[in-house]
Design an enzyme around this catalytic site. Sequence first.
Site, PDB file in Angstrom:
ATOM      1  N   ARG A  30       0.853  -1.201   0.000  1.00  0.00           N
ATOM      2  CA  ARG A  30       0.000   0.000   0.000  1.00  0.00           C
ATOM      3  C   ARG A  30       0.883   1.243   0.000  1.00  0.00           C
ATOM      4  O   ARG A  30       1.890   1.284   0.695  1.00  0.00           O
ATOM      5  CB  ARG A  30      -1.001  -0.002   1.165  1.00  0.00           C
ATOM      6  CG  ARG A  30      -0.397   0.086   2.541  1.00  0.00           C
ATOM      7  CD  ARG A  30      -1.451   0.325   3.629  1.00  0.00           C
ATOM      8  NE  ARG A  30      -1.028  -0.228   4.899  1.00  0.00           N
ATOM      9  CZ  ARG A  30      -0.127   0.304   5.710  1.00  0.00           C
ATOM     10  NH1 ARG A  30       0.495   1.433   5.379  1.00  0.00           N
ATOM     11  NH2 ARG A  30       0.179  -0.281   6.847  1.00  0.00           N
ATOM     12  N   HIS A  82      -1.877   3.101   6.700  1.00  0.00           N
ATOM     13  CA  HIS A  82      -2.939   2.100   6.840  1.00  0.00           C
ATOM     14  C   HIS A  82      -4.317   2.732   6.647  1.00  0.00           C
ATOM     15  O   HIS A  82      -5.141   2.247   5.874  1.00  0.00           O
ATOM     16  CB  HIS A  82      -2.831   1.453   8.225  1.00  0.00           C
ATOM     17  CG  HIS A  82      -3.975   0.570   8.575  1.00  0.00           C
ATOM     18  ND1 HIS A  82      -4.204  -0.635   7.952  1.00  0.00           N
ATOM     19  CD2 HIS A  82      -4.990   0.722   9.480  1.00  0.00           C
ATOM     20  CE1 HIS A  82      -5.297  -1.195   8.464  1.00  0.00           C
ATOM     21  NE2 HIS A  82      -5.789  -0.387   9.372  1.00  0.00           N
ATOM     22  N   TYR A 138       6.971   3.517  11.040  1.00  0.00           N
ATOM     23  CA  TYR A 138       7.367   2.101  10.913  1.00  0.00           C
ATOM     24  C   TYR A 138       7.799   1.686   9.503  1.00  0.00           C
ATOM     25  O   TYR A 138       8.224   0.546   9.323  1.00  0.00           O
ATOM     26  CB  TYR A 138       6.239   1.178  11.409  1.00  0.00           C
ATOM     27  CG  TYR A 138       4.906   1.363  10.680  1.00  0.00           C
ATOM     28  CD1 TYR A 138       4.639   0.678   9.496  1.00  0.00           C
ATOM     29  CD2 TYR A 138       3.935   2.218  11.177  1.00  0.00           C
ATOM     30  CE1 TYR A 138       3.436   0.850   8.827  1.00  0.00           C
ATOM     31  CE2 TYR A 138       2.733   2.398  10.513  1.00  0.00           C
ATOM     32  CZ  TYR A 138       2.474   1.716   9.349  1.00  0.00           C
ATOM     33  OH  TYR A 138       1.297   1.900   8.685  1.00  0.00           O
TER      34      TYR A 138
HETATM   35  C1  LIG Z   1     -10.118  -8.716  15.386  1.00  0.00           C
HETATM   36  C2  LIG Z   1      -9.467  -7.390  15.098  1.00  0.00           C
HETATM   37  N1  LIG Z   1      -8.262  -7.099  15.639  1.00  0.00           N
HETATM   38  C3  LIG Z   1      -7.671  -5.902  15.364  1.00  0.00           C
HETATM   39  C4  LIG Z   1      -8.310  -4.988  14.575  1.00  0.00           C
HETATM   40  C5  LIG Z   1      -7.621  -3.657  14.258  1.00  0.00           C
HETATM   41  N2  LIG Z   1      -7.152  -3.708  12.877  1.00  0.00           N
HETATM   42  C6  LIG Z   1      -7.862  -3.166  11.865  1.00  0.00           C
HETATM   43  S1  LIG Z   1      -7.123  -3.373  10.399  1.00  0.00           S
HETATM   44  C7  LIG Z   1      -5.817  -4.179  11.098  1.00  0.00           C
HETATM   45  C8  LIG Z   1      -4.668  -4.659  10.251  1.00  0.00           C
HETATM   46  C9  LIG Z   1      -5.037  -5.710   9.290  1.00  0.00           C
HETATM   47  O1  LIG Z   1      -3.974  -5.931   8.410  1.00  0.00           O
HETATM   48  P1  LIG Z   1      -4.106  -6.836   7.146  1.00  0.00           P
HETATM   49  O2  LIG Z   1      -5.072  -7.930   7.424  1.00  0.00           O
HETATM   50  O3  LIG Z   1      -2.757  -7.215   6.702  1.00  0.00           O
HETATM   51  O4  LIG Z   1      -4.818  -5.901   6.062  1.00  0.00           O
HETATM   52  P2  LIG Z   1      -4.291  -4.519   5.446  1.00  0.00           P
HETATM   53  O5  LIG Z   1      -4.916  -3.442   6.290  1.00  0.00           O
HETATM   54  O6  LIG Z   1      -2.825  -4.526   5.519  1.00  0.00           O
HETATM   55  O7  LIG Z   1      -4.788  -4.458   4.051  1.00  0.00           O
HETATM   56  C10 LIG Z   1      -5.972  -4.294  12.466  1.00  0.00           C
HETATM   57  C11 LIG Z   1      -5.007  -4.931  13.370  1.00  0.00           C
HETATM   58  C12 LIG Z   1      -9.570  -5.334  14.043  1.00  0.00           C
HETATM   59  N3  LIG Z   1     -10.251  -4.513  13.240  1.00  0.00           N
HETATM   60  N4  LIG Z   1     -10.127  -6.539  14.306  1.00  0.00           N
END
Ligand SMILES: Cc1ncc(C[n+]2csc(CCOP(=O)(O)OP(=O)(O)O)c2C)c(N)n1
Length: 333
Positions: A247, A251, A260
Amino acid sequence: MGTDKHTDLGLKEEDLLEMYRYMLLARYCDERQWALNRQGKAPFVVPVSGHEAAQVGSAWAFEKGKDVFCPYYRDMALVLVAGFTPRDVFLGLYGKAEDPSSGGRQMPAHWGAKDRNIITGSSPIATQCLHAAGIAYSRKIKKSDAVVGTWFGEGGTSEGDWHGAMNFAGIHKLPLVFVCENNQYAISVHESKQVAGRVYQRAAGYGMPGHEGDGNDLLESYRLVKTAVDRARAGEGPSLIELRTYRFYSHTSDDDDRTYRAREEVEEWKKKDPITRFQDYLKSVEVIDDAKIEQMREEAKTEADEGAKSAEEADFPDAATAAQNVYGNLEVV
Ligand SMILES: Cc1ncc(C[n+]2csc(CCOP(=O)(O)OP(=O)(O)O)c2C)c(N)n1
Ligand SMILES: [Mg+2]
């Protein structure tokens, strides 16, 4: 034999131009929504830039009107292919009454539209994978030949919900395709602290094939997911496809990736921009030239801007309806 890569995949020139258009549309909508956030006009933005090839390529493998999409928050390019307009995207961003996802009840980027078979997700990551498994199971019971797709990040594959969905899909040989958009970060957590081994290899533990590919390559993303969709439609069960990508922005608009990610790393990946790469391919097979690129970029930018403007002018939901579709009958409770 000896034909262009897209011809081998059964794609026509019209397909290529449409795919290119959707990637541009997503990119310009993204740039617009990011700017609106920085202007204080949009509360919360989940950027898609960098993921366009993985999303457009994978979405293209499904049949609109028949198949079911269970996306996650970053999937703006995917839902554009599945039937969202730029105006729909911005209606959700502004929380307007006509927002197809929830009429302004959900956070932005929680995509859903019943008439387009896009299933709205919950905020806890990977819950959409369980929804997808349940829907795929129902399709199987009803002997429908519809295929279900679900999308998630590599961080989502640490969730119990993801493993439960994979296991259930494997046991019941569901018509389900799991697509991992591996951008190497779950907010600030690097893949090396998230996944021991490789995501696609986890498929073996659940009795399904797993494949990985370059998610910044549109045709590669399409090829891998199309093979999995064909397999699912033929009754041969689920697959896991891992598309490696990156990306470009933080985020979300609430995150600051400078804490980071080294700037050099981000710049390196920007050189692998999926849109530029596909554009280069289109030029190499003489489907477009510089004048056509200019024209298509201008049109996509205008469409994104007009969608944003029209959504900004649209009405907010009537305050009296705030509890509608959110709570049950309050009098009974
Ligand atoms: C169960 C849960 N834990 C933590 C979160 C907070 N959270 C939202 S997005 C995210 C990161 C997810 O990363 P990834 O699956 O790699 O997707 P990306 O955002 O990188 O596309 C986190 C930890 C959440 N929404 N739900
Ligand atoms: Mg990620």
